[in-house]
Design a protein around this motif. Structure first.
Motif, PDB file in Angstrom:
ATOM      1  N   CYS A   1       0.837  -1.208   0.000  1.00 45.93           N
ATOM      2  CA  CYS A   1       0.000   0.000   0.000  1.00 45.93           C
ATOM      3  C   CYS A   1       0.866   1.250   0.000  1.00 45.93           C
ATOM      4  O   CYS A   1       1.768   1.402   0.821  1.00 45.93           O
ATOM      5  CB  CYS A   1      -0.920  -0.009   1.215  1.00 45.93           C
ATOM      6  SG  CYS A   1      -1.890   1.498   1.382  1.00 45.93           S
ATOM      7  N   LYS A   2       0.574   2.144  -0.905  1.00 48.84           N
ATOM      8  CA  LYS A   2       1.388   3.358  -1.034  1.00 48.84           C
ATOM      9  C   LYS A   2       0.644   4.596  -0.521  1.00 48.84           C
ATOM     10  O   LYS A   2       0.917   5.723  -0.947  1.00 48.84           O
ATOM     11  CB  LYS A   2       1.786   3.546  -2.502  1.00 48.84           C
ATOM     12  CG  LYS A   2       2.637   2.415  -3.058  1.00 48.84           C
ATOM     13  CD  LYS A   2       3.532   2.937  -4.144  1.00 48.84           C
ATOM     14  CE  LYS A   2       4.710   2.093  -4.526  1.00 48.84           C
ATOM     15  NZ  LYS A   2       4.811   0.733  -4.090  1.00 48.84           N
ATOM     16  N   CYS A   3      -0.304   4.371   0.404  1.00 49.77           N
ATOM     17  CA  CYS A   3      -1.078   5.481   0.971  1.00 49.77           C
ATOM     18  C   CYS A   3      -0.199   6.644   1.427  1.00 49.77           C
ATOM     19  O   CYS A   3      -0.563   7.803   1.225  1.00 49.77           O
ATOM     20  CB  CYS A   3      -1.871   5.002   2.187  1.00 49.77           C
ATOM     21  SG  CYS A   3      -3.591   4.695   1.872  1.00 49.77           S
TER      22      CYS A   3
ATOM     23  N   CYS B   1       0.027   3.230  -7.801  1.00 45.64           N
ATOM     24  CA  CYS B   1       0.091   2.113  -6.854  1.00 45.64           C
ATOM     25  C   CYS B   1      -0.286   0.843  -7.602  1.00 45.64           C
ATOM     26  O   CYS B   1      -1.344   0.777  -8.243  1.00 45.64           O
ATOM     27  CB  CYS B   1      -0.874   2.344  -5.692  1.00 45.64           C
ATOM     28  SG  CYS B   1      -1.120   0.868  -4.693  1.00 45.64           S
TER      29      CYS B   1
ATOM     30  N   TYR C   1      -3.862  -0.595  -6.992  1.00 46.70           N
ATOM     31  CA  TYR C   1      -5.052   0.202  -7.279  1.00 46.70           C
ATOM     32  C   TYR C   1      -5.943  -0.462  -8.324  1.00 46.70           C
ATOM     33  O   TYR C   1      -5.466  -0.842  -9.403  1.00 46.70           O
ATOM     34  CB  TYR C   1      -4.631   1.597  -7.769  1.00 46.70           C
ATOM     35  CG  TYR C   1      -5.796   2.451  -8.242  1.00 46.70           C
ATOM     36  CD1 TYR C   1      -6.628   3.077  -7.340  1.00 46.70           C
ATOM     37  CD2 TYR C   1      -6.058   2.603  -9.608  1.00 46.70           C
ATOM     38  CE1 TYR C   1      -7.694   3.853  -7.767  1.00 46.70           C
ATOM     39  CE2 TYR C   1      -7.124   3.375 -10.042  1.00 46.70           C
ATOM     40  CZ  TYR C   1      -7.943   3.999  -9.122  1.00 46.70           C
ATOM     41  OH  TYR C   1      -9.001   4.756  -9.546  1.00 46.70           O
TER      42      TYR C   1
ATOM     43  N   CYS D   1      -6.821  -3.817  -4.663  1.00 46.39           N
ATOM     44  CA  CYS D   1      -7.413  -2.797  -3.792  1.00 46.39           C
ATOM     45  C   CYS D   1      -8.565  -2.080  -4.486  1.00 46.39           C
ATOM     46  O   CYS D   1      -8.362  -1.351  -5.462  1.00 46.39           O
ATOM     47  CB  CYS D   1      -6.330  -1.793  -3.373  1.00 46.39           C
ATOM     48  SG  CYS D   1      -6.933  -0.570  -2.195  1.00 46.39           S
TER      49      CYS D   1
ATOM     50  N   GLY E   1      -5.794  -0.521   1.679  1.00 44.90           N
ATOM     51  CA  GLY E   1      -5.343   0.593   2.520  1.00 44.90           C
ATOM     52  C   GLY E   1      -6.473   1.569   2.799  1.00 44.90           C
ATOM     53  O   GLY E   1      -7.501   1.555   2.120  1.00 44.90           O
TER      54      GLY E   1
ATOM     55  N   MET F   1      -8.389   3.893   0.300  1.00 45.73           N
ATOM     56  CA  MET F   1      -9.459   3.326  -0.531  1.00 45.73           C
ATOM     57  C   MET F   1     -10.726   3.104   0.295  1.00 45.73           C
ATOM     58  O   MET F   1     -11.810   2.929  -0.248  1.00 45.73           O
ATOM     59  CB  MET F   1      -8.989   2.002  -1.153  1.00 45.73           C
ATOM     60  CG  MET F   1      -9.918   1.389  -2.164  1.00 45.73           C
ATOM     61  SD  MET F   1     -10.211   2.442  -3.602  1.00 45.73           S
ATOM     62  CE  MET F   1      -8.962   1.854  -4.737  1.00 45.73           C
TER      63      MET F   1
ATOM     64  N   CYS G   1      -7.639   7.604  -3.069  1.00 43.41           N
ATOM     65  CA  CYS G   1      -7.786   6.396  -3.906  1.00 43.41           C
ATOM     66  C   CYS G   1      -9.266   6.112  -4.164  1.00 43.41           C
ATOM     67  O   CYS G   1      -9.651   5.769  -5.283  1.00 43.41           O
ATOM     68  CB  CYS G   1      -7.115   5.197  -3.237  1.00 43.41           C
ATOM     69  SG  CYS G   1      -5.356   5.475  -2.930  1.00 43.41           S
TER      70      CYS G   1
HETATM   71  S1  SF4 Z   1      -5.289   2.393  -0.577  1.00 45.64           S
HETATM   72 FE1  SF4 Z   1      -5.109   0.827  -2.160  1.00 45.64          FE
HETATM   73  S2  SF4 Z   1      -4.829   1.943  -4.077  1.00 45.64           S
HETATM   74 FE2  SF4 Z   1      -4.449   3.369  -2.410  1.00 45.64          FE
HETATM   75  S3  SF4 Z   1      -2.240   3.295  -2.088  1.00 45.64           S
HETATM   76 FE3  SF4 Z   1      -3.125   1.801  -0.645  1.00 45.64          FE
HETATM   77  S4  SF4 Z   1      -3.166  -0.147  -1.750  1.00 45.64           S
HETATM   78 FE4  SF4 Z   1      -2.802   1.470  -3.261  1.00 45.64          FE
END
Ligand code: SF4
Lengths: 363, 74
Positions: free
Chosen positions: A313-315, A328, A331, A335, A342, A345, A352
């Motif tokens: 996750c790149k949140c 990401c 995405y 996810c 994350g 989302m 997201c």
């Molecule tokens: S919430 Fe989902 S789409 Fe957003 S960065 Fe985290 S893993 Fe990726």
């Protein structure tokens, strides 16, 4: 409803857009730091209608998204204790913690209730004196006074069975941290309307003074947002850097002094851990000594160790505006809103989730 | 979590107000804006009124932009 028509007037919106186009020459990157702005900008398609040289970037404005797993794990741990009712805002239910989520705990039998306000949690506490009612409170300066007001009511109404897991955050110092480590070249801030309705204008002054960047406190209707962008672009084109208020009808310069007095009667400023960003000094709130009995984490002796974030996750980078969700790898694959990896989302205010809902599959 | 739309206070009882939002009545606490009165429009967040909407300022902001636009056009 007062002024909704005017601030949604598409003719006026088009005129303001034409003004923006006519004055805008430079390449600018404007960041919003409020999840309600993020949602409004996507809903009204504002990113698409702006000229190519103006980019809007979403910052860390979604309170659910910036809450690190440590606090989610604390809430989960407390919800497992016998006799506990855990109350929280709906958005928190699906957020994955290190190993579980509140939704999964509820399915497994924990008494977890979604409330709309802290007053509802207090109500549960007063109707169920034999149970411990714990409010898991997240949010920024807009929400924190409502949590402080609940603590004061709990004291007044003598509800010793009420306590909180406080994970609230303060916005202006987070903006300072973003600017100090700015890797994206922010040219101006669209400041949050309702955080500012509480704190007023002064806390943003350092942005103009120390960083030479304009900041405009902006409302949430299409005309508001376009006006805010116009005011930022105008300042940038003129080489000015001031704090201005577009959202005058909701934000007096001094904010809401009564609400801030309540907030700081109950809480004091501390450092806070932000998901994916790390600890930012002066951006957290902790209960003052006189109200420490309302701290659920100490009341239940909770100590969380070994919290971890989902490795893919790149949140954190999304929250800093360094990448868009499209960058990401998870995405819209692993996810998605029905199965979020994350928090960005999960929350409707998450970047997201906004990208997904409004059909952004590519930039 | 923010209701971005102002709601109108219909009645007040012991710092608890009934507000109207899209034809629906909701209960909100006035603990954070104790000076709010019936017929005021308030901003509501998580069950609390957080600010009274200033009608004069709302009109001024609109006027300011109408002037900018007219000035540019003429
Ligand atoms: S919430 Fe989902 S789409 Fe957003 S960065 Fe985290 S893993 Fe990726």
């Amino acid at each position: 409803m007062k002024f909704l028509k005017e601030y949604r007037d598409s003719g006026l919106a088009r005129d303001i857009l034409a003004e923006i186009i006519s004055i805008s020459k430079r390449r600018v990157k404007l960041m919003e730091v409020c999840g309600t702005h993020t949602v409004a900008i996507f809903r009204h398609g504002i990113r698409e209608i702006l000229p190519k040289n103006i980019s809007l970037i979403s910052g860390p404005g979604c309170p659910v998204c910036v809450t690190p797993n440590k606090h989610i794990d604390e809430a989960i741990e407390i919800s497992r204790r016998p006799g506990v009712v855990l109350a929280t805002f709906g958005d928190m239910m699906k957020v994955p913690g290190s190993a579980s989520s509140l939704e999964a705990e509820k399915a497994a039998g924990a008494d977890i209730r979604v409330v709309y306000s802290t007053m509802e949690a207090l109500d549960i506490a007063s109707r169920n004196p034999e149970q411990e009612v714990v409010f898991f409170g997240i949010g920024f300066e807009t929400t924190s006074p409502t949590i402080a007001a609940a603590v004061l009511r709990a004291e007044k109404e003598n509800l010793p069975n009420f306590s909180i897991v406080g994970a609230q955050k303060l916005i202006p110092e987070a903006m300072r941290a973003l600017l100090a480590g700015d890797e994206i070249g922010i040219s101006g801030f669209i400041c949050p309307g309702h955080v500012s309705a509480i704190i007023g204008v002064k806390p943003y002054e350092f942005i103009a003074r120390e960083f030479g960047i304009p900041a405009v406190v902006t409302g949430f209707e299409p005309v508001d947002i376009l006006q805010g962008i116009y005011m930022l672009v105008k300042q940038i084109e003129e080489g000015a850097a001031k704090v201005e208020v577009q959202y005058n009808r909701g934000v007096p310069p001094e904010g809401n002094p009564h609400a801030t007095a309540i907030l700081y009667q109950v809480f004091e400023v501390t450092d806070a851990l932000w998901r994916g960003i790390g600890t930012i000094p002066g951006t957290g709130l902790k209960l003052r000594e006189e109200y420490s009995r309302y701290n659920a984490v100490t009341k239940f002796g909770i100590e969380i160790t070994g919290e971890r974030e989902h490795p893919g996750c790149k949140c954190g980078e999304v929250l800093k505006g360094m990448i868009t969700p499209l960058e990401c790898g998870l995405y819209s694959k692993a996810c998605r809103p029905e199965h979020p990896v994350g928090p960005c989302m999960v929350s409707v205010e998450g970047t997201c989730a906004a990208y997904y809902k409004y059909g952004k599959r590519s930039d | 979590m923010c209701l971005a739309v102002p709601t109108k206070i219909i009645s007040i009882d012991d710092n608890i107000a009934q507000v109207e939002f899209g034809g629906v009545l909701r209960t909100v606490s006035l603990d954070l804006v104790p000076e709010a009165k019936i017929d005021d429009y308030v901003l509501v967040h998580a069950g609390f009124a957080i600010q009274i909407v200033d009608e004069e300022e709302a009109l001024k902001t609109l006027e300011m932009f109408r002037e900018i636009i007219e000035h540019e056009v003429s």
